[in-house]
Design a protein around this motif. Sequence first.
Motif, mmCIF file in Angstrom:
data_model
loop_
_atom_site.group_PDB
_atom_site.id
_atom_site.type_symbol
_atom_site.label_atom_id
_atom_site.label_comp_id
_atom_site.label_asym_id
_atom_site.label_seq_id
_atom_site.Cartn_x
_atom_site.Cartn_y
_atom_site.Cartn_z
ATOM 1 N N ARG A 28 0.928 -1.070 -0.004
ATOM 2 C CA ARG A 28 0.008 -0.128 -0.007
ATOM 3 C C ARG A 28 0.899 1.312 0.015
ATOM 4 O O ARG A 28 2.107 1.078 0.305
ATOM 5 C CB ARG A 28 -1.127 0.032 1.101
ATOM 6 N N PRO A 29 0.529 2.492 -0.522
ATOM 7 C CA PRO A 29 1.176 3.502 -0.595
ATOM 8 C C PRO A 29 1.721 3.980 0.921
ATOM 9 O O PRO A 29 1.182 3.688 1.809
ATOM 10 C CB PRO A 29 0.140 4.658 -1.170
ATOM 11 N N LEU A 30 3.212 4.380 0.977
ATOM 12 C CA LEU A 30 3.830 4.667 2.129
ATOM 13 C C LEU A 30 3.690 5.984 2.322
ATOM 14 O O LEU A 30 3.455 6.852 1.583
ATOM 15 C CB LEU A 30 5.263 4.188 1.918
ATOM 16 N N PRO A 31 3.442 6.227 3.741
ATOM 17 C CA PRO A 31 3.389 7.622 4.228
ATOM 18 C C PRO A 31 4.688 8.396 3.841
ATOM 19 O O PRO A 31 5.636 7.827 4.023
ATOM 20 C CB PRO A 31 3.182 7.794 5.657
ATOM 21 N N PRO A 32 4.594 9.698 3.113
ATOM 22 C CA PRO A 32 5.776 10.314 2.823
ATOM 23 C C PRO A 32 7.010 10.311 3.705
ATOM 24 O O PRO A 32 8.190 10.113 3.378
ATOM 25 C CB PRO A 32 5.219 11.582 2.590
ATOM 26 N N VAL A 33 6.565 10.696 4.943
ATOM 27 C CA VAL A 33 7.689 10.739 5.915
ATOM 28 C C VAL A 33 8.569 9.379 5.920
ATOM 29 O O VAL A 33 9.698 9.334 6.030
ATOM 30 C CB VAL A 33 7.133 10.970 7.388
ATOM 31 N N LEU A 34 7.924 8.337 6.110
ATOM 32 C CA LEU A 34 8.264 7.099 6.116
ATOM 33 C C LEU A 34 9.175 6.691 4.999
ATOM 34 O O LEU A 34 10.318 6.307 5.168
ATOM 35 C CB LEU A 34 7.089 5.835 6.478
ATOM 36 N N ALA A 35 8.533 6.973 3.759
ATOM 37 C CA ALA A 35 9.226 6.797 2.559
ATOM 38 C C ALA A 35 10.790 7.394 2.557
ATOM 39 O O ALA A 35 11.563 7.006 2.390
ATOM 40 C CB ALA A 35 8.542 7.144 1.201
ATOM 41 N N ALA A 36 10.632 8.596 2.923
ATOM 42 C CA ALA A 36 11.910 9.599 2.915
ATOM 43 C C ALA A 36 12.888 8.916 3.811
ATOM 44 O O ALA A 36 13.984 8.966 3.294
ATOM 45 C CB ALA A 36 11.544 10.949 3.373
ATOM 46 N N GLU A 37 12.287 8.473 4.794
ATOM 47 C CA GLU A 37 13.203 7.728 5.925
ATOM 48 C C GLU A 37 14.146 6.630 5.353
ATOM 49 O O GLU A 37 15.109 6.467 5.462
ATOM 50 C CB GLU A 37 12.304 7.517 7.149
#
Length: 638
Positions: A235-244
């Motif tokens: 499922r799409p990752l939350p942007p913060v988590l993706a950046a991390e």
Amino acid sequence: MTAPQSQEPAAGVAGLPRGLRVTVIVGAVLVLAALVMLVAALLTRQSALAELRAEAAPALQRSVSSLQGLLDTYQILPRVLAREPLILNLYATPTLSPATRETANEFLSAFNAAAGASETYVLDALGNTIAASNSESPVSFVGRNFAFRPYFHLAIAGWAGLYFAHGTTSNRPGFYFSYPVKSSGGDAVGVAVVKIGQERLESAWSQSATPILVTDAAGVVFITNREDFRYHALRPLPPVLAAELVGSRQYGDGPLAPLPVVGEREFDGVRLVSLHEGRRSVEYLLAKAPVPNTDWEVSVLVPTATVEEQVGVAVLLAGSASAIATLFGLMLAQKRLRTHERLAYQARVAEALRESHDRLEAHVVERTRDLVEANQRLSREIQERERAEQIVLKTQNELIQASKLAALGQLAAGIVHELNQPLAAIRAYAANARTFLERGRPEAASGNLDLIGELTERMATLTAELKTFARRTSDEVADIDLRASVGRARALLDPRLRRDGIELHIEQPDTALTVRANAIRIEQVLVNLLKNAADALLEAATPVPRIGLRLQADPAARRARLVVTDNGPGIPPEALGQLFDPFFTTKPVGEGLGLGLSISYGIVQNLGGTIRAENLAGGGACFTVELPLPAPQPLESA
Ligand code: ADP
């Protein structure tokens, strides 16, 4: 008779017009067939998915077990290391001698090789690498700090650590197993780490055609036998988590983009996911299970293509069954319709028959009533006729009597004359006889007495005949010989004929000519005819007056015939048509009543005979009476 009730229901489909009814039936059949197919599809899908789920469960279990087994196997390695005296020795003194470090590096290298690991290394309490299996390689970990790695945090906190990531130097993916190295006091003074290459785990699944995915807590696929799924998120990752994740390079340059999920749904407790693959979408049954002691999950994707095939077959079968059932139903309906039409036709025929029967009965009743009325009218008329006939008969009898009296009156003069003659003769013979006796001639006197006897005999005969004629007769009939009737009529009229000098010529058979009649009536007819002939002869003063009386039998015609002719003036032609009418007469008043022929006509007709009058060619009248001869008696058998 009762008419059969109509089979047609009052309401419902049958009450609709035919066209609409067909549309409704076809519509209903189609809806029903669609429903049947839908239900078949649902049930088949349900059972096929249940089957698929049952198939997926062991595959999932196997995947989890194999992963779990590997993890269990490899996580022992850092524990072993953490207790190894050579490693513990590294933490014994604050400063490490190069010899101790060298010994540790060699040990770790040997250990790494023996365990089949990628790297094996130990960290101090700050995360710095003290010794490593790759100390000899250009990318040696020794001296590098790994305090940023979560496996370090866990282990230094006293836990066994497990982490998946790409190596910061090698960029090769693998599992990091960590364990705290504890001092004799029990504090964690360092961390032992063993990195196992990812391929060691995946090799076990490479044979499986079913996609197997291991996802982390964020849903990123990091172990799989489907390369195209790797490092994609479920499922799409939350942007913060993706950046991390990108920053940490845990998954290297992995796209971290979501999988091309085009649909996801639950069906009967089964999770179905459709993925866009190539140019088409492929649906999978998704079965998940957590990996114990981790926040990971193992998912197995089983393609549902077979389910759709089964559903297709089931729908086809259901459609065929519906079509067959519909055909069968139509056949039944057709049969029922035909039966219904036949019954309706029979009912119509019965009704028509009943109606015509009723009409006929009504007609018969009407006609019977008419007939009864006509019959009653007829009976009344017959009674009237009979009464009238009685009256006529009575009147006729009275007239006959009257006419007899009239005839008697006329005859009286002649009879008186007839009697006077013998009386005078008797008187003369008696006087002469006395004279003969006085003169002594008794034989002469006796001769006179004989003559007197003859004369009185003749007078007696005359009076006897008169008595017979004057007697009121009944109408009794009997077998009579017509010759006797002729004889008596002649005797009655003889004095008159002789007086008027009329010759009577009688022609009759030698044997009896018998008819069934009343003798007096027949005599009356004969007297009338003879008297009329004598009257006509006298009236016309015919020079040689002559009357003919012919009596004959006509066996062929079964008739007895009596013909009276005269050589008088004949009947005036204008009188021929009314001779037999009552009171028709050409004679002066006081001489004729005009009843003789009319009465004779009645008498002859009563006996079943006929009487007719005509004029003879040579002059004179001719009266013919015909009477029926009795039927011949059958011969008596001996
Ligand atoms: P009546 O003798 O009282 O006149 P009948 O009925 O006997 O009545 O006869 C009817 C008439 O028929 C007579 O008046 C006469 O004119 C006619 N008639 C009967 N017999 C003869 C005959 N033999 N020749 C000519 N005329 C006849």
